[in-house]
Enzyme design. Structure first.
Site, PDB file in Angstrom:
ATOM      1  N   ASP A   1       1.941   0.274  -3.346  1.00 33.80           N
ATOM      2  CA  ASP A   1       0.934  -0.654  -2.887  1.00 33.80           C
ATOM      3  C   ASP A   1       1.615  -2.008  -2.702  1.00 33.80           C
ATOM      4  O   ASP A   1       2.177  -2.547  -3.652  1.00 33.80           O
ATOM      5  CB  ASP A   1      -0.135  -0.732  -3.995  1.00 33.80           C
ATOM      6  CG  ASP A   1      -1.433  -1.290  -3.513  1.00 33.80           C
ATOM      7  OD1 ASP A   1      -1.426  -1.989  -2.488  1.00 33.80           O
ATOM      8  OD2 ASP A   1      -2.446  -1.018  -4.174  1.00 33.80           O
TER       9      ASP A   1
ATOM     10  N   ASP B   1      -1.080  -0.985   3.925  1.00 28.23           N
ATOM     11  CA  ASP B   1      -0.227  -1.502   2.856  1.00 28.23           C
ATOM     12  C   ASP B   1      -0.033  -0.521   1.705  1.00 28.23           C
ATOM     13  O   ASP B   1       0.345  -0.931   0.615  1.00 28.23           O
ATOM     14  CB  ASP B   1      -0.818  -2.797   2.309  1.00 28.23           C
ATOM     15  CG  ASP B   1      -2.074  -2.545   1.510  1.00 28.23           C
ATOM     16  OD1 ASP B   1      -2.744  -1.533   1.775  1.00 28.23           O
ATOM     17  OD2 ASP B   1      -2.384  -3.338   0.622  1.00 28.23           O
ATOM     18  N   GLU B   2      -0.293   0.747   1.920  1.00 36.95           N
ATOM     19  CA  GLU B   2      -0.114   1.683   0.811  1.00 36.95           C
ATOM     20  C   GLU B   2       0.200   3.090   1.278  1.00 36.95           C
ATOM     21  O   GLU B   2      -0.072   3.463   2.412  1.00 36.95           O
ATOM     22  CB  GLU B   2      -1.343   1.694  -0.094  1.00 36.95           C
ATOM     23  CG  GLU B   2      -2.597   2.118   0.612  1.00 36.95           C
ATOM     24  CD  GLU B   2      -3.738   2.282  -0.375  1.00 36.95           C
ATOM     25  OE1 GLU B   2      -3.609   3.054  -1.345  1.00 36.95           O
ATOM     26  OE2 GLU B   2      -4.766   1.627  -0.173  1.00 36.95           O
TER      27      GLU B   2
END
Length: 369
Positions: free
Chosen positions: A9, A109-110
């Site tokens: 993350d 974003d992960e």
DNA sequence: TCGCCCTCCTC
DNA sequence: CCATGTGAGGGCGA
């Protein structure tokens, strides 16, 4: 042998990207905002760096409210630039692909990853691999991230959550129960406010209590699928695999209207760019759709939808516009209220047959046609 | 299977 | 008073 699953993350991603681009922002509160355009400052906070969070600013907060909290702190208020973040995200995902066995991006974003094979199930080696990933991203992009390692996706995700920012949590399989049991059940992926309060009514507050709950009680309350998932998640035995190359199954675009309206033509004109954008995504992914949905969000923020599934896939922009207009005509007529926001969704995506390359092969699906 | 709604996820 | 945007998946009635 237990798997070695990771979840990564990127920390306060949008705001951190802005900090990297303009280091003078470091040291002040940074707030990346989604301006809806309805009035000067209407919209919400997309993400905030930790300086801003310390002042009580968080994602989803109205911009006006955030500004009030930041009064006098010399904050940087930045308009969200999604394309910029996509580019950075793309580079990082590419880097990650080379460092793991299987990568499953789950957002800008992960991502989940599986490194069971390359580490031979050794969590010591896995920790080294995770450290290496963190160092690579820091070296190439100057970005920090949080990583969790564990025997399942749910455990890995809990790990990355416990670590942030800039952390690494390794939950070895033997310690899974002792780490998970004391946590609130609401920490589990998939347990939101509704499920959480339903669990509470059953006397289940922690993950450990959930793990020991009666399967039949859970099933009565949550149905077969969710109850099975909850039990597996609580014991860290969820076996959902990490899968690379998943294709999206739908695209949608929702806009906040300049002013409330129920007029289908007005909605269509305000949604024109959105439809164009969706069409672009269809073209880029070489897909067309069988189902089109009109989405209306009323002034009380309740959502109404109307959809239509076509026999023949829809791929061109004009057909998309026609379908959208028709759906909004029907939706408006049945509701008789104004929308605050309006959107379009396309689903039932089907690949456009690439004739030139496909004709060289025998399509196995043909046999069933 | 379709259509609609709900819940959840992320920021 | 203020409340963005994207996508996955399940339940359920017809």
């Amino acid at each position: 042998m237990p798997r070695v699953i990771g979840h990564i993350d990127l920390d306060y991603f949008y705001a951190q990207v802005e900090e990297v681009e303009d280091p003078s922002l470091k040291g002040k509160p940074v707030v990346v905002c989604v301006f809806s355009g309805r009035t000067e400052d209407s919209g919400v906070v997309g993400t905030a760096n930790y300086k801003a969070r310390a002042l009580g600013v968080h994602s989803g907060m109205p911009i006006v409210q955030a500004k009030n909290r930041l009064d006098g702190s010399d904050p940087a208020i930045i308009r969200m630039n999604h394309e910029k973040y996509e580019v950075v995200s793309g580079r990082i995902m590419e880097l990650l692909e080379h460092k793991v066995d299987v990568l499953e991006p789950t957002g800008i974003d992960e991502a989940f990853f599986d490194i069971t094979t390359s580490t031979e199930g050794d969590y010591g080696r896995a920790r080294k691999a995770a450290e290496s990933i963190k160092e690579s991203i820091l070296a190439s992009e100057r970005l920090t991230c949080s990583v969790g390692l564990g025997r399942s996706k749910v455990v890995a995700k809990l790990g990355s959550d416990m670590a942030k920012p800039d952390g690494l949590t390794v939950i070895v399989p033997e310690k899974t129960a002792s780490v998970l049991d004391p946590l609130p059940a609401s920490k589990l992926y998939g347990v939101g406010p509704k499920t959480s309060s339903a669990l509470e009514q059953m006397g289940v507050r922690t993950v450990g209590e959930l793990a020991k709950a009666s399967p039949s009680d859970l099933e009565v309350r949550f149905g077969r699928k969710l109850s099975a998932y909850l039990l597996a998640a609580a014991t860290g035995t969820d076996d959902d695999p990490v899968v690379a190359g998943l294709e999206p199954t739908q695209f949608s675009r929702i806009v906040t209207l300049k002013r409330d309206t129920r007029d289908p033509q007005d909605v269509l004109s305000q949604l024109a760019d959105g439809i164009e954008h969706i069409h672009g995504k269809l073209v880029a992914s070489k897909k067309s759709c069988r189902t089109v949905t009109a989405i209306g969000i009323l002034t009380d923020l309740s959502t109404k939808t109307k959809s239509k599934t076509f026999d023949a896939p829809v791929g061109d922009a004009a057909a998309l516009r026609d379908a959208t207009l028709e759906l909004f005509q029907e939706l408006s007529a049945s509701i008789g209220k104004d929308y605050r926001r309006a959107g379009v969704r396309v689903s039932g995506l089907t690949g456009i047959e690439d004739q030139s390359s496909l004709s060289e092969f025998v399509d196995p699906r043909r046999e069933h046609v």
